[in-house]
Design an enzyme around this catalytic site. Sequence first.
Site, PDB file in Angstrom:
ATOM      1  N   GLU A 119      44.258  33.998  39.770  1.00 16.45           N
ATOM      2  CA  GLU A 119      44.117  32.573  40.075  1.00 16.45           C
ATOM      3  C   GLU A 119      43.574  31.804  38.871  1.00 16.45           C
ATOM      4  O   GLU A 119      42.567  31.117  38.950  1.00 16.45           O
ATOM      5  CB  GLU A 119      43.221  32.389  41.316  1.00 16.45           C
ATOM      6  CG  GLU A 119      43.824  33.058  42.553  1.00 16.45           C
ATOM      7  CD  GLU A 119      42.989  32.897  43.829  1.00 16.45           C
ATOM      8  OE1 GLU A 119      41.773  32.699  43.723  1.00 16.45           O
ATOM      9  OE2 GLU A 119      43.587  32.970  44.922  1.00 16.45           O
ATOM     10  N   ASP A 167      44.563  38.098  52.072  1.00 13.97           N
ATOM     11  CA  ASP A 167      43.353  37.349  51.781  1.00 13.97           C
ATOM     12  C   ASP A 167      42.574  36.977  53.041  1.00 13.97           C
ATOM     13  O   ASP A 167      42.602  35.819  53.468  1.00 13.97           O
ATOM     14  CB  ASP A 167      43.735  36.073  51.013  1.00 13.97           C
ATOM     15  CG  ASP A 167      42.538  35.424  50.346  1.00 13.97           C
ATOM     16  OD1 ASP A 167      41.454  36.022  50.380  1.00 13.97           O
ATOM     17  OD2 ASP A 167      42.697  34.329  49.786  1.00 13.97           O
ATOM     18  N   GLU A 222      36.313  31.650  55.989  1.00 15.21           N
ATOM     19  CA  GLU A 222      37.319  30.778  55.368  1.00 15.21           C
ATOM     20  C   GLU A 222      38.565  30.591  56.246  1.00 15.21           C
ATOM     21  O   GLU A 222      39.015  29.465  56.470  1.00 15.21           O
ATOM     22  CB  GLU A 222      37.723  31.350  54.008  1.00 15.21           C
ATOM     23  CG  GLU A 222      38.813  30.544  53.325  1.00 15.21           C
ATOM     24  CD  GLU A 222      39.151  31.049  51.931  1.00 15.21           C
ATOM     25  OE1 GLU A 222      38.524  32.027  51.473  1.00 15.21           O
ATOM     26  OE2 GLU A 222      40.049  30.459  51.316  1.00 15.21           O
TER      27      GLU A 222
HETATM   28  C1  BDP Z   1      40.340  33.192  48.294  1.00 16.92           C
HETATM   29  C2  BDP Z   1      39.647  31.888  48.198  1.00 16.92           C
HETATM   30  C3  BDP Z   1      39.346  31.485  46.800  1.00 16.92           C
HETATM   31  C4  BDP Z   1      38.657  32.631  46.068  1.00 16.92           C
HETATM   32  C5  BDP Z   1      39.533  33.844  46.128  1.00 16.92           C
HETATM   33  C6  BDP Z   1      38.888  35.086  45.537  1.00 16.92           C
HETATM   34  O1  BDP Z   1      40.458  30.897  48.823  1.00 16.92           O
HETATM   35  O2  BDP Z   1      38.532  30.347  46.873  1.00 16.92           O
HETATM   36  O3  BDP Z   1      38.367  32.294  44.774  1.00 16.92           O
HETATM   37  O4  BDP Z   1      39.798  34.160  47.466  1.00 16.92           O
HETATM   38  O5  BDP Z   1      38.519  35.966  46.306  1.00 16.92           O
HETATM   39  O6  BDP Z   1      40.161  33.647  49.589  1.00 16.92           O
HETATM   40  O7  BDP Z   1      38.767  35.222  44.341  1.00 16.92           O
END
Ligand code: BDP
Length: 679
Positions: A286, A365, A393
């Site tokens: 990301e 996730d 989340e």
């Molecule tokens: C996702 C989240 C994000 C996190 C990412 C992570 O939406 O904000 O940075 O995981 O685990 O669930 O790095």
Amino acid sequence: AEGYKAWLKYDLVTSQENIREISRWCSRIVHLVDTRIVQAAKEELTRAISIMIGEEPQIASETVTSNHIRLATSEQLNVDEFPEIRKINEEGYLIKTVKHEEGSYILLAGKSDKGVLYATFHLLRLIQAEHSLDNLDIVESPRNQIRMINQWDNMDGSVERGYAGESIFYKDDDFIRDYDRIKDYARLLSSVGINAISINNVNVHAVETSLITTFLPDVAKVADVFRTYGITTYLSANYASPMELGDLTTADPLDEGVKAWWKDKVKEVYSYISDFGGFVVKADSEHRPGPFTYGRNHADGSNMLAEALEPFGGIVIWRCFVYNCMQDWRDRSTDRARAAYDHFKPLDGQFHNNVILQIKNGPMDFQVREPVSPLFGAMRDTNQMIEFQVAQEYTGQQRHVCFLIPQWKEILDFDTYAKGQGSTVKSIVDGSMYESKLSGIAAVSNIGNDTNWCGHQLAQANLFGYGRLIWDPNLSNEDIVDEWARATFGNNSAVIENISAMLLSSWQIYESYTAPLGVGWMVNPNHHYGPNVDGYEYSVWGTYHFADWQGIGVDRTVTSGTGYTSQYFEENMKYYESLKTCPDELLLFFHHVPYTHLLKSGETVIQHIYNTHFEGVDQAIALKEKWEALQQAIDEERFHSVNERLEEQIENAKEWRDMINTYFYRKSGIKDKENRVIY
Ligand code: BDP
């Protein structure tokens, strides 16, 4: 405020008989050992007992002849008298009522002082639950080695995926330095056995990069508070720190200058915090920097940091949440679910032994339902730990009740077949299966500076339960709920009964009115709250349901789909690959099926979607009724705050129901048998 005290409430005991019973054992505390951790134990006992019986206990450092609580480590114990001490591990403890002519006592003994502190919290839990103290005989050792909480706190004060206010650590790009609040957090964590914390977001921005430079004195102070409660402090590190801080022009892990830079840096960190735990790293994910930039792999990247940490006993916790977040939804050959395994499995055996891979529980996730990540068990020669998300989340953001312990328990009990039948995830992450040097469990925290820590009062149960479950994965959901509810709300049987029922059904309820049958997502992009059926459907994130007029689901089979199922060991591969055996709750995660496909439950997919969405809302309404029945038995503050959230949960659940049902009615043209769905 009642909510602030969470499960360390220690109310004044109302029955005189109970007060006498507690006083009989607890009005004196004898500590045969005195370390800062033992002092924390004494302080907790003093605080708790003073409130519960209305009288401060006396403290002594030598044995007395009257009844008392005795704090000791194995060094002060006669091993022949207490042979159980041989059976416990470094953090384990005994709680024993010892009856002697010359003075009886309740022994709280650990192999180390940490055990004494854990025993203390355990005893206090028993007292809060009105357990008799006359015949205690408890032997405990934590099953997992690293029991960690990850804060996703940013230094500007925001918390990534935080649903309980702002950070308790930072504000305006600086530390807040409210050590009382941090201490109270440490008490909550330690009381359920958490022994590690990383104090900044895995996404490390420019400011937080300076945690390993200018802010080190502050990190040291925070670490000092946690240390007193047996908790080791870690930092999330920015992989590109040498560049970000302006020292070098590369972060290539094989570059000698980079290696030397990190060695110096780590040395400096340890000069402030001698027992620093190490770094948590999110790399090449990301948009975060990582070794890929230099054509290196994740073993190169993590080993370089591991070498720098090794002389000081530090470790690297390297996250496996690595995937292409810029993929093309039209390209069916890529499947985000495959990513962690595809990236890491080939590197098995190449990681240094002070590197541990942190793997999210599922391949996507933290959805309400996902299969277990196929990486568990797949890397025999690599340390691994599992990552859960206590922060809700994707499970209602602490505005909905969603007690997640049953989900985590199911995951820990999952049989990977890595070494044949019985190769459960819990025996992989506790290190026993492959005799891993490092192992454990981490989870994203759900706290913030809201008065009650978690926003939703009932979300405290997830933090409590997380600690209890990873201490002992064999605890039952019911026992965990019961412990939490008694410590938090007292022993009124109606309260315990209703709250237990609410929590234990909440995950299934949330699942039933949100994305169906394991397909996941269907949330609003970015903030992830509330329904949005196609919100992610035509975007770059790799999170699709592929619904059209004929059917729905992601074909992840080897036969006709992405081949994801092949990442499992054979038994599970076959189990998921076949429509005959694939369990209903994960059907759409693994298969694309027509709406008329018949589930094992006997319903069609489409009718199942309609039914569960109506039932889910009804059950959410029933949750509120259960809560309202407790109005007389719960203080106003907590009663009303929960009630308001339940109200919102119901409204939001209706939105989910209507949006999902109408969407599928329009897509499929198939009517609800009971004619409830509006076109
Ligand atoms: C996702 C989240 C994000 C996190 C990412 C992570 O939406 O904000 O940075 O995981 O685990 O669930 O790095």
